[in-house]
Design a protein around this motif. Sequence first.
Motif, PDB file in Angstrom:
ATOM      1  N   VAL A  46       0.578   4.348   9.888  1.00  0.00           N
ATOM      2  CA  VAL A  46       1.614   6.041   9.151  1.00  0.00           C
ATOM      3  C   VAL A  46       1.408   6.239   8.476  1.00  0.00           C
ATOM      4  O   VAL A  46       2.313   5.668   7.383  1.00  0.00           O
ATOM      5  CB  VAL A  46       2.828   6.052  10.471  1.00  0.00           C
ATOM      6  N   ALA A  47       1.032   7.463   8.602  1.00  0.00           N
ATOM      7  CA  ALA A  47       2.370   8.039   6.986  1.00  0.00           C
ATOM      8  C   ALA A  47       3.467   7.836   6.570  1.00  0.00           C
ATOM      9  O   ALA A  47       4.131   7.620   7.408  1.00  0.00           O
ATOM     10  CB  ALA A  47       1.407   9.615   7.318  1.00  0.00           C
ATOM     11  N   TYR A  48       3.522   7.493   5.710  1.00  0.00           N
ATOM     12  CA  TYR A  48       4.947   7.125   5.712  1.00  0.00           C
ATOM     13  C   TYR A  48       5.678   7.673   3.859  1.00  0.00           C
ATOM     14  O   TYR A  48       5.423   7.669   3.132  1.00  0.00           O
ATOM     15  CB  TYR A  48       5.703   5.379   4.636  1.00  0.00           C
ATOM     16  N   VAL A  55       6.414   1.648  18.802  1.00  0.00           N
ATOM     17  CA  VAL A  55       7.945   2.307  17.792  1.00  0.00           C
ATOM     18  C   VAL A  55       7.444   2.368  15.928  1.00  0.00           C
ATOM     19  O   VAL A  55       7.062   1.250  15.641  1.00  0.00           O
ATOM     20  CB  VAL A  55       9.052   0.919  18.438  1.00  0.00           C
ATOM     21  N   MET A  56       7.965   3.495  15.593  1.00  0.00           N
ATOM     22  CA  MET A  56       7.299   3.578  13.885  1.00  0.00           C
ATOM     23  C   MET A  56       7.926   2.416  13.201  1.00  0.00           C
ATOM     24  O   MET A  56       9.078   2.242  13.415  1.00  0.00           O
ATOM     25  CB  MET A  56       8.178   4.787  13.503  1.00  0.00           C
ATOM     26  N   PRO A  57       7.629   1.830  12.450  1.00  0.00           N
ATOM     27  CA  PRO A  57       7.643   0.350  11.387  1.00  0.00           C
ATOM     28  C   PRO A  57       8.498   0.551  11.242  1.00  0.00           C
ATOM     29  O   PRO A  57       9.094  -0.510  11.345  1.00  0.00           O
ATOM     30  CB  PRO A  57       6.751   0.565  10.696  1.00  0.00           C
ATOM     31  N   TRP A  58       9.516   1.812  10.379  1.00  0.00           N
ATOM     32  CA  TRP A  58      10.431   1.195  10.262  1.00  0.00           C
ATOM     33  C   TRP A  58      11.747   1.566  10.781  1.00  0.00           C
ATOM     34  O   TRP A  58      12.747   1.165  10.443  1.00  0.00           O
ATOM     35  CB  TRP A  58      11.139   2.708   8.876  1.00  0.00           C
ATOM     36  N   ASP A  59      11.507   2.174  12.121  1.00  0.00           N
ATOM     37  CA  ASP A  59      12.819   1.323  13.430  1.00  0.00           C
ATOM     38  C   ASP A  59      12.426   0.704  13.788  1.00  0.00           C
ATOM     39  O   ASP A  59      13.134   0.091  14.242  1.00  0.00           O
ATOM     40  CB  ASP A  59      12.637   2.816  14.306  1.00  0.00           C
ATOM     41  N   TRP A  60      11.267  -0.217  14.226  1.00  0.00           N
ATOM     42  CA  TRP A  60      11.292  -1.232  14.463  1.00  0.00           C
ATOM     43  C   TRP A  60      11.831  -2.345  13.388  1.00  0.00           C
ATOM     44  O   TRP A  60      12.770  -3.143  13.470  1.00  0.00           O
ATOM     45  CB  TRP A  60       9.350  -2.105  14.607  1.00  0.00           C
ATOM     46  N   ARG A  61      12.082  -2.272  12.315  1.00  0.00           N
ATOM     47  CA  ARG A  61      12.231  -2.958  11.045  1.00  0.00           C
ATOM     48  C   ARG A  61      13.989  -2.899  11.299  1.00  0.00           C
ATOM     49  O   ARG A  61      14.767  -4.165  11.162  1.00  0.00           O
ATOM     50  CB  ARG A  61      12.287  -2.900  10.138  1.00  0.00           C
ATOM     51  N   LEU A  92       0.874  -0.928   0.338  1.00  0.00           N
ATOM     52  CA  LEU A  92      -0.456   0.053  -0.113  1.00  0.00           C
ATOM     53  C   LEU A  92       0.863   1.838   0.097  1.00  0.00           C
ATOM     54  O   LEU A  92       1.506   1.163   0.374  1.00  0.00           O
ATOM     55  CB  LEU A  92      -1.467   0.034   1.115  1.00  0.00           C
ATOM     56  N   PHE A  93       1.044   2.416  -0.901  1.00  0.00           N
ATOM     57  CA  PHE A  93       1.256   3.219  -1.190  1.00  0.00           C
ATOM     58  C   PHE A  93       1.367   4.192   0.206  1.00  0.00           C
ATOM     59  O   PHE A  93       0.609   4.700   0.439  1.00  0.00           O
ATOM     60  CB  PHE A  93       1.329   3.912  -2.218  1.00  0.00           C
ATOM     61  N   GLY A  94       2.365   4.691   0.060  1.00  0.00           N
ATOM     62  CA  GLY A  94       2.475   5.703   1.397  1.00  0.00           C
ATOM     63  C   GLY A  94       2.038   5.934   3.059  1.00  0.00           C
ATOM     64  O   GLY A  94       1.743   6.262   3.630  1.00  0.00           O
ATOM     65  N   ILE A  95       2.123   4.839   3.461  1.00  0.00           N
ATOM     66  CA  ILE A  95       1.887   4.498   4.339  1.00  0.00           C
ATOM     67  C   ILE A  95       2.930   2.888   4.871  1.00  0.00           C
ATOM     68  O   ILE A  95       3.167   2.371   4.217  1.00  0.00           O
ATOM     69  CB  ILE A  95       0.510   3.374   4.172  1.00  0.00           C
ATOM     70  N   ASP A  96       2.792   2.907   6.688  1.00  0.00           N
ATOM     71  CA  ASP A  96       3.665   1.945   6.923  1.00  0.00           C
ATOM     72  C   ASP A  96       3.056   1.389   8.279  1.00  0.00           C
ATOM     73  O   ASP A  96       2.739   2.441   9.017  1.00  0.00           O
ATOM     74  CB  ASP A  96       5.277   2.522   7.311  1.00  0.00           C
ATOM     75  N   ALA A  97       2.958   0.055   8.318  1.00  0.00           N
ATOM     76  CA  ALA A  97       1.773  -0.078   9.093  1.00  0.00           C
ATOM     77  C   ALA A  97       2.984  -1.293  10.332  1.00  0.00           C
ATOM     78  O   ALA A  97       4.432  -1.357   9.964  1.00  0.00           O
ATOM     79  CB  ALA A  97       1.020  -1.701   8.876  1.00  0.00           C
ATOM     80  N   PRO A  98       2.761  -1.625  11.169  1.00  0.00           N
ATOM     81  CA  PRO A  98       3.293  -2.157  12.331  1.00  0.00           C
ATOM     82  C   PRO A  98       3.553  -3.875  11.555  1.00  0.00           C
ATOM     83  O   PRO A  98       3.059  -4.192  11.178  1.00  0.00           O
ATOM     84  CB  PRO A  98       2.576  -2.771  13.503  1.00  0.00           C
ATOM     85  N   GLY A 130      -5.798   3.093  17.215  1.00  0.00           N
ATOM     86  CA  GLY A 130      -5.402   2.237  17.198  1.00  0.00           C
ATOM     87  C   GLY A 130      -3.465   3.208  17.802  1.00  0.00           C
ATOM     88  O   GLY A 130      -3.529   2.207  19.138  1.00  0.00           O
ATOM     89  N   VAL A 131      -2.916   2.265  17.152  1.00  0.00           N
ATOM     90  CA  VAL A 131      -0.640   2.861  17.543  1.00  0.00           C
ATOM     91  C   VAL A 131      -1.185   4.135  18.600  1.00  0.00           C
ATOM     92  O   VAL A 131      -0.536   4.203  19.346  1.00  0.00           O
ATOM     93  CB  VAL A 131       0.563   3.081  16.744  1.00  0.00           C
ATOM     94  N   TRP A 132      -1.700   4.739  17.627  1.00  0.00           N
ATOM     95  CA  TRP A 132      -1.693   6.349  18.520  1.00  0.00           C
ATOM     96  C   TRP A 132      -2.509   6.347  20.198  1.00  0.00           C
ATOM     97  O   TRP A 132      -2.357   6.733  20.609  1.00  0.00           O
ATOM     98  CB  TRP A 132      -2.431   7.539  17.597  1.00  0.00           C
ATOM     99  N   SER A 133      -2.991   5.142  20.385  1.00  0.00           N
ATOM    100  CA  SER A 133      -3.704   4.555  21.631  1.00  0.00           C
ATOM    101  C   SER A 133      -2.139   4.140  22.653  1.00  0.00           C
ATOM    102  O   SER A 133      -2.510   4.078  24.131  1.00  0.00           O
ATOM    103  CB  SER A 133      -4.609   3.695  22.005  1.00  0.00           C
ATOM    104  N   SER A 134      -1.895   4.345  22.067  1.00  0.00           N
ATOM    105  CA  SER A 134      -0.191   3.582  22.641  1.00  0.00           C
ATOM    106  C   SER A 134       0.855   4.160  22.809  1.00  0.00           C
ATOM    107  O   SER A 134       1.186   4.535  21.827  1.00  0.00           O
ATOM    108  CB  SER A 134      -0.591   2.129  22.431  1.00  0.00           C
ATOM    109  N   GLU A 135       2.700   3.324  23.111  1.00  0.00           N
ATOM    110  CA  GLU A 135       3.232   3.853  23.109  1.00  0.00           C
ATOM    111  C   GLU A 135       3.636   2.577  22.264  1.00  0.00           C
ATOM    112  O   GLU A 135       4.115   1.777  21.896  1.00  0.00           O
ATOM    113  CB  GLU A 135       4.455   3.940  24.401  1.00  0.00           C
TER     114      GLU A 135
END
Length: 149
Positions: free
Chosen positions: A109-111, A139-145, A36-42, A132-137
């Motif tokens: 999140v917007a990528y 790590v951005m998916p790109w950093d998690w990877r 999916l263009f322009g987004i990054d999911a956990p 969703g993820v904004w209800s919690s702490e």
Amino acid sequence: MLQELGSGQPPATGQAGNAKVIDGDTLDVAGSRVRLFGIDAPEAAQSCRRGGRNWACGAEAEEALVSVIAGRQVRCEEQDRDRYERSIAICWAGAENLNAWMVENGWAVAYRQYGGRTYDPEEVVARVAQRGVWSSEFVMPWDWRKGER
């Protein structure tokens, strides 16, 4: 001519068919892998932290995408190809822009590195409503990877 990015209308032409959700931002549409263009999911194995407890935010993002598709045919309009030769696309289930829906509901999140500011308005809605993820702490998916966990 390409539809305006993020527009609410499905494309007149493009890839279409039954979709299998691979993870929160990747589908298999009629046998072809689509990111999916322009987004990054956990990531599927990624967890987030809410109220002092871990929760499977990656798995829930995947489940949310399955839920919004709800067995409907998916139509995608390719925007680009990635280094793995996957199609990078804006996809719709009916009139629902799946990319925008995932961000607006906090499951992605917007990528900006790849999609610019396309989904910034949807991300603001999700952040303010703590969806969703904004209800919690998290790590951005790109950093998690990259190993930040």
